[in-house]
Design a protein around this motif. Structure first.
Motif, PDB file in Angstrom:
ATOM      1  N   ASN A   1      -4.206  10.209  -0.010  1.00 13.50           N
ATOM      2  CA  ASN A   1      -4.811   9.165  -0.813  1.00 13.50           C
ATOM      3  C   ASN A   1      -4.143   7.867  -0.387  1.00 13.50           C
ATOM      4  OD1 ASN A   1      -6.514  10.792  -2.419  1.00 13.50           O
ATOM      5  ND2 ASN A   1      -4.771  11.401  -3.667  1.00 13.50           N
ATOM      6  N   HIS A   2      -4.927   6.818  -0.214  1.00 10.06           N
ATOM      7  CA  HIS A   2      -4.403   5.542   0.280  1.00 10.06           C
ATOM      8  C   HIS A   2      -4.757   4.467  -0.743  1.00 10.06           C
ATOM      9  CE1 HIS A   2      -3.790   2.927   4.123  1.00 10.06           C
ATOM     10  NE2 HIS A   2      -2.970   2.624   3.157  1.00 10.06           N
ATOM     11  N   SER A   3      -3.741   3.851  -1.349  1.00  7.80           N
ATOM     12  CA  SER A   3      -3.967   2.942  -2.469  1.00  7.80           C
ATOM     13  C   SER A   3      -3.237   1.624  -2.298  1.00  7.80           C
ATOM     14  CB  SER A   3      -3.441   3.577  -3.769  1.00  7.80           C
ATOM     15  OG  SER A   3      -3.938   4.858  -3.960  1.00  7.80           O
TER      16      SER A   3
ATOM     17  N   SER B   1       0.849  -1.191   0.000  1.00  7.08           N
ATOM     18  CA  SER B   1       0.000   0.000   0.000  1.00  7.08           C
ATOM     19  C   SER B   1       0.883   1.238   0.000  1.00  7.08           C
ATOM     20  CB  SER B   1      -0.899   0.034   1.237  1.00  7.08           C
ATOM     21  OG  SER B   1      -1.859  -0.976   1.191  1.00  7.08           O
ATOM     22  N   VAL B   2       0.311   2.309  -0.517  1.00  5.82           N
ATOM     23  CA  VAL B   2       1.001   3.596  -0.484  1.00  5.82           C
ATOM     24  C   VAL B   2       0.007   4.655  -0.016  1.00  5.82           C
ATOM     25  CG1 VAL B   2       0.552   4.147  -2.933  1.00  5.82           C
ATOM     26  CG2 VAL B   2       2.494   5.211  -1.747  1.00  5.82           C
ATOM     27  N   MET B   3       0.487   5.504   0.883  1.00  8.94           N
ATOM     28  CA  MET B   3      -0.280   6.650   1.337  1.00  8.94           C
ATOM     29  C   MET B   3       0.442   7.878   0.781  1.00  8.94           C
ATOM     30  SD  MET B   3      -1.600   7.418   5.230  1.00  8.94           S
ATOM     31  CE  MET B   3      -2.824   6.121   5.315  1.00  8.94           C
ATOM     32  N   GLU B   4      -0.273   8.650  -0.046  1.00  8.78           N
ATOM     33  CA  GLU B   4       0.302   9.847  -0.657  1.00  8.78           C
ATOM     34  C   GLU B   4      -0.258  11.064   0.083  1.00  8.78           C
ATOM     35  OE1 GLU B   4       0.828   8.656  -5.213  1.00  8.78           O
ATOM     36  OE2 GLU B   4      -1.242   8.432  -4.493  1.00  8.78           O
ATOM     37  N   TYR B   5       0.608  11.773   0.794  1.00  8.90           N
ATOM     38  CA  TYR B   5       0.169  12.875   1.646  1.00  8.90           C
ATOM     39  C   TYR B   5      -0.158  14.117   0.826  1.00  8.90           C
ATOM     40  CZ  TYR B   5       1.879   9.759   5.206  1.00  8.90           C
ATOM     41  OH  TYR B   5       2.080   8.652   5.991  1.00  8.90           O
ATOM     42  N   LEU B   6      -1.310  14.722   1.142  1.00  6.12           N
ATOM     43  CA  LEU B   6      -1.802  15.884   0.405  1.00  6.12           C
ATOM     44  C   LEU B   6      -1.635  17.170   1.198  1.00  6.12           C
ATOM     45  CD1 LEU B   6      -5.104  14.197  -0.818  1.00  6.12           C
ATOM     46  CD2 LEU B   6      -2.966  14.463  -2.099  1.00  6.12           C
ATOM     47  N   GLU B   7      -2.137  17.172   2.424  1.00  8.46           N
ATOM     48  CA  GLU B   7      -2.112  18.373   3.266  1.00  8.46           C
ATOM     49  C   GLU B   7      -1.750  17.959   4.685  1.00  8.46           C
ATOM     50  OE1 GLU B   7      -5.089  21.998   4.699  1.00  8.46           O
ATOM     51  OE2 GLU B   7      -5.873  20.415   3.421  1.00  8.46           O
ATOM     52  N   ILE B   8      -0.901  18.754   5.324  1.00  2.00           N
ATOM     53  CA  ILE B   8      -0.472  18.458   6.692  1.00  2.00           C
ATOM     54  C   ILE B   8      -0.520  19.735   7.522  1.00  2.00           C
ATOM     55  CG2 ILE B   8       1.449  17.710   8.163  1.00  2.00           C
ATOM     56  CD1 ILE B   8       2.425  16.020   5.731  1.00  2.00           C
ATOM     57  N   LYS B   9      -1.213  19.664   8.657  1.00  2.00           N
ATOM     58  CA  LYS B   9      -1.223  20.727   9.660  1.00  2.00           C
ATOM     59  C   LYS B   9      -0.772  20.063  10.956  1.00  2.00           C
ATOM     60  CE  LYS B   9      -4.983  23.227   7.454  1.00  2.00           C
ATOM     61  NZ  LYS B   9      -6.381  23.638   7.532  1.00  2.00           N
ATOM     62  N   PRO B  10       0.495  20.227  11.342  1.00  2.00           N
ATOM     63  CA  PRO B  10       1.066  19.478  12.463  1.00  2.00           C
ATOM     64  C   PRO B  10       0.186  19.451  13.717  1.00  2.00           C
ATOM     65  CG  PRO B  10       2.771  20.722  11.373  1.00  2.00           C
ATOM     66  CD  PRO B  10       1.463  21.153  10.753  1.00  2.00           C
TER      67      PRO B  10
END
Length: 161
Positions: free
Chosen positions: A91-93, A75-84
């Motif tokens: 997106n998780h594929s 699986s791959v998680m592609e990070y879009l937006e991060i607010k610590p």
């Protein structure tokens, strides 16, 4: 603590809420650092091994879910937006071992928020699917039971930090 689920079929969404008896920075780290994710992400006897992680906007987490009989699912998680310590989306594929997504249409959007609640942290996960059949498939695969088991493993990990 109990993992709670709310299905909003008309929106193709599964909403998950879980309260953890730990400070927000510890819970955030557990969701955003490979060393910690590898210790709780996935239901036993399955376990996760991270191949690569770049927790940044446009970064990725590539990992394999490994089964007791030698099964390996990528699986791959592609990070879009991060607010610590507040929020991240991705997106998780399902993918191959190099991170190439197998079917982009089956990629759900994950939106994960973190909030203080006294000495605890509430995590809300909203997963939005593109197709109803993908939502149904993930539920039939035992996602709810497996995610709850992972949360219990996270509870145990947080006690050791």
């Amino acid at each position: 603590m109990e993992t709670k689920y709310e299905l909003e079929r008309e929106k193709l969404q599964l909403n998950v809420t879980r309260k953890f008896a730990a400070d927000i920075n510890e819970v955030w780290r557990a969701w955003t650092e490979a060393e910690m994710l590898d210790q709780w992400w996935g239901p036993q006897p399955w376990y996760v091994i991270t191949k690569f992680m770049d927790f940044s906007e446009e970064g990725k987490w590539l990992y394999s879910m490994n089964g007791p009989a030698g099964e390996k699912h990528w699986s791959v998680m592609e990070y879009l937006e991060i607010k610590p310590e507040k929020f991240f989306s991705s997106n998780h594929s399902f993918c191959d071992e190099d991170g190439f997504v197998i079917d982009k249409l089956k990629t759900p959007l994950w939106e994960i928020s973190f909030a203080r609640s006294g000495n605890s942290t509430v995590v809300k996960v909203q997963i939005t699917y593109q197709r109803e059949e993908d939502l149904d498939t993930i539920l039939e695969m035992g996602f709810k039971e497996g995610f709850a088991m992972g949360h219990s493993q996270l509870d145990e990990l947080l006690k050791t930090i």
